[in-house]
Design an enzyme around this catalytic site. Structure first.
Site, PDB file in Angstrom:
ATOM      1  N   GLU A   1      -3.690   7.912  -5.317  1.00  0.00           N
ATOM      2  CA  GLU A   1      -4.111   6.949  -6.596  1.00  0.00           C
ATOM      3  C   GLU A   1      -4.857   7.273  -7.574  1.00  0.00           C
ATOM      4  O   GLU A   1      -6.305   7.353  -6.712  1.00  0.00           O
ATOM      5  CB  GLU A   1      -3.718   5.855  -6.183  1.00  0.00           C
ATOM      6  CG  GLU A   1      -2.375   5.317  -5.727  1.00  0.00           C
ATOM      7  CD  GLU A   1      -3.222   2.829  -5.439  1.00  0.00           C
ATOM      8  OE1 GLU A   1      -4.095   2.681  -5.311  1.00  0.00           O
ATOM      9  OE2 GLU A   1      -1.612   2.600  -5.203  1.00  0.00           O
TER      10      GLU A   1
ATOM     11  N   HIS B   1      -0.834   0.451  -9.816  1.00  0.00           N
ATOM     12  CA  HIS B   1      -1.710  -0.537  -9.285  1.00  0.00           C
ATOM     13  C   HIS B   1      -2.610  -1.839  -9.715  1.00  0.00           C
ATOM     14  O   HIS B   1      -3.702  -1.909  -9.592  1.00  0.00           O
ATOM     15  CB  HIS B   1      -2.819  -0.300  -8.198  1.00  0.00           C
ATOM     16  CG  HIS B   1      -3.141  -0.778  -6.692  1.00  0.00           C
ATOM     17  ND1 HIS B   1      -3.783   0.530  -6.257  1.00  0.00           N
ATOM     18  CD2 HIS B   1      -2.577  -1.981  -6.380  1.00  0.00           C
ATOM     19  CE1 HIS B   1      -3.515  -0.794  -4.859  1.00  0.00           C
ATOM     20  NE2 HIS B   1      -3.793  -1.705  -5.240  1.00  0.00           N
TER      21      HIS B   1
ATOM     22  N   ARG C   1       0.289  -0.985  -0.298  1.00  0.00           N
ATOM     23  CA  ARG C   1       0.112  -0.017   0.138  1.00  0.00           C
ATOM     24  C   ARG C   1       0.988   1.145  -0.326  1.00  0.00           C
ATOM     25  O   ARG C   1       1.473   1.380   0.407  1.00  0.00           O
ATOM     26  CB  ARG C   1      -0.820  -0.253   1.338  1.00  0.00           C
ATOM     27  CG  ARG C   1      -2.052  -0.809   1.314  1.00  0.00           C
ATOM     28  CD  ARG C   1      -3.020  -0.758   0.131  1.00  0.00           C
ATOM     29  NE  ARG C   1      -4.065  -1.123  -0.033  1.00  0.00           N
ATOM     30  CZ  ARG C   1      -4.450  -1.849  -0.465  1.00  0.00           C
ATOM     31  NH1 ARG C   1      -3.095  -2.780  -1.768  1.00  0.00           N
ATOM     32  NH2 ARG C   1      -5.702  -3.351  -0.471  1.00  0.00           N
TER      33      ARG C   1
END
Length: 322
Positions: free
Chosen positions: A268, A287, A239
């Site tokens: 993000e 991601h 993360r």
């Protein structure tokens, strides 16, 4: 049983819900995240919610849902986007999707490590822009895994899967750190449990695969990067908030560490003018750790089955015990 699905998910998962008797599905049918207002309206009066890691499920959402909401199923292994205390107070059950994305995320972690340490994005760009003129002894040189020391932060399912894939590259030694030693898991790799700062000092490659918790938030900071070797490579596929990105930028820009590969950032998506994106020695992906067709389909089906089991009062395939 009325349920709200916050995104367009793989068809296999939606089919499980649609074919379930008595399940009425309302869906935000878009590749893009559901707007906050639509989320608050969509969840109102629903008994079940199927969400993604980009959906912040907090007190406001729970209050908008009302007392009928009994089950939340997140199509993710992480759950830091869920306000667990608020959920627990309301007696809502939570399902999540661990295990099924372990292999895909481990593969991506290794791919990102190799792309970063061997400077693959830079090399591709040199081919495209005419920088490739002739063979040069030291041009585009990077760092190899053979005889190296790899430090893994978080030797859970994904951390072990990463180590398992790196071992055949000739890694000399594995170190790991976390909340506690895991001798049974570490035995396969003869990995040594060490404090965080010793891992930073001795590792040629650092791979972060831990969960985001209050203890791990901002853990990779100025002190951590300052302890790493100037030739070391840092990779994070856990993360974004585990890393202090300003400290990482400074470490990369001033040569404190050799390079970094990130599949996760804060926020993000990362703004296109973010300083990290100006660095040649920082490889950033959007991601995509679990982004294989098979994995995403399996995640969707598991999330749907978690939701249905919870609505029926049955044991979930994977329930987060609060």
């Amino acid at each position: 049983m009325a349920v709200f699905v916050t995104r367009r998910i793989p068809a296999e998962g939606l089919r499980v819900l649609s074919q379930a008797g008595g399940c009425r599905v309302q869906q935000w049918d878009s590749e893009e995240p559901v707007p906050r207002a639509e989320l608050l309206a969509g969840v109102a009066g629903k008994r079940g919610l199927l969400c993604l890691l980009s959906d912040r499920i907090d007190r406001e959402v729970l209050e908008a849902a009302g007392p009928d909401l009994k089950v939340i199923s997140t199509m993710s292994v992480g759950f830091d986007h869920l306000s667990l205390e608020e959920i627990k107070k309301r007696g809502i059950r939570v399902g999540y999707t661990p295990d099924v994305l372990t292999d895909a995320t481990a593969e991506l972690s290794v791919a990102l490590l190799l792309a970063t340490c061997r400077r693959l994005p830079e090399a591709v760009e040199q081919v495209k822009n005419g920088g490739w003129t002739t063979w040069k002894p030291l041009w585009m040189c990077g760092y190899g895994l053979s005889d190296s020391t790899v430090g893994i932060i978080g030797l859970g399912r994904i951390g072990q899967a990463v180590a398992r894939r790196l071992k055949p590259f000739g890694v000399k030694k594995f170190l790991y750190t976390g909340s506690r030693p895991k001798p049974e898991s570490a035995a396969e790799f003869e990995a040594e449990f060490v404090p965080l700062m010793r891992l930073a000092e001795e590792s040629d490659f650092v791979v972060v695969t831990c969960a985001l918790t209050p203890a791990t938030e901002g853990m990779c900071n100025k002190e951590f990067f300052g302890r790493m070797k100037k030739t070391s490579v840092f990779v994070n596929t856990s993360r974004g908030a585990v890393v202090n990105q300003e400290d990482l930028y400074n470490a990369l820009a001033h040569g404190q560490i050799a390079a970094a590969g990130l599949d996760v950032t804060t926020p993000e998506p990362l703004p296109t003018d973010h300083p990290l994106l100006s660095l040649k020695n920082c490889v950033i992906l959007p991601h995509i750790g679990s982004a294989t067709y098979a994995t995403r389909s399996t995640m969707a089906v598991l999330a749907a089955n978690n939701l249905l089991a919870g609505l029926r009062g049955e044991p979930m395939p994977h329930e987060l015990l609060l």
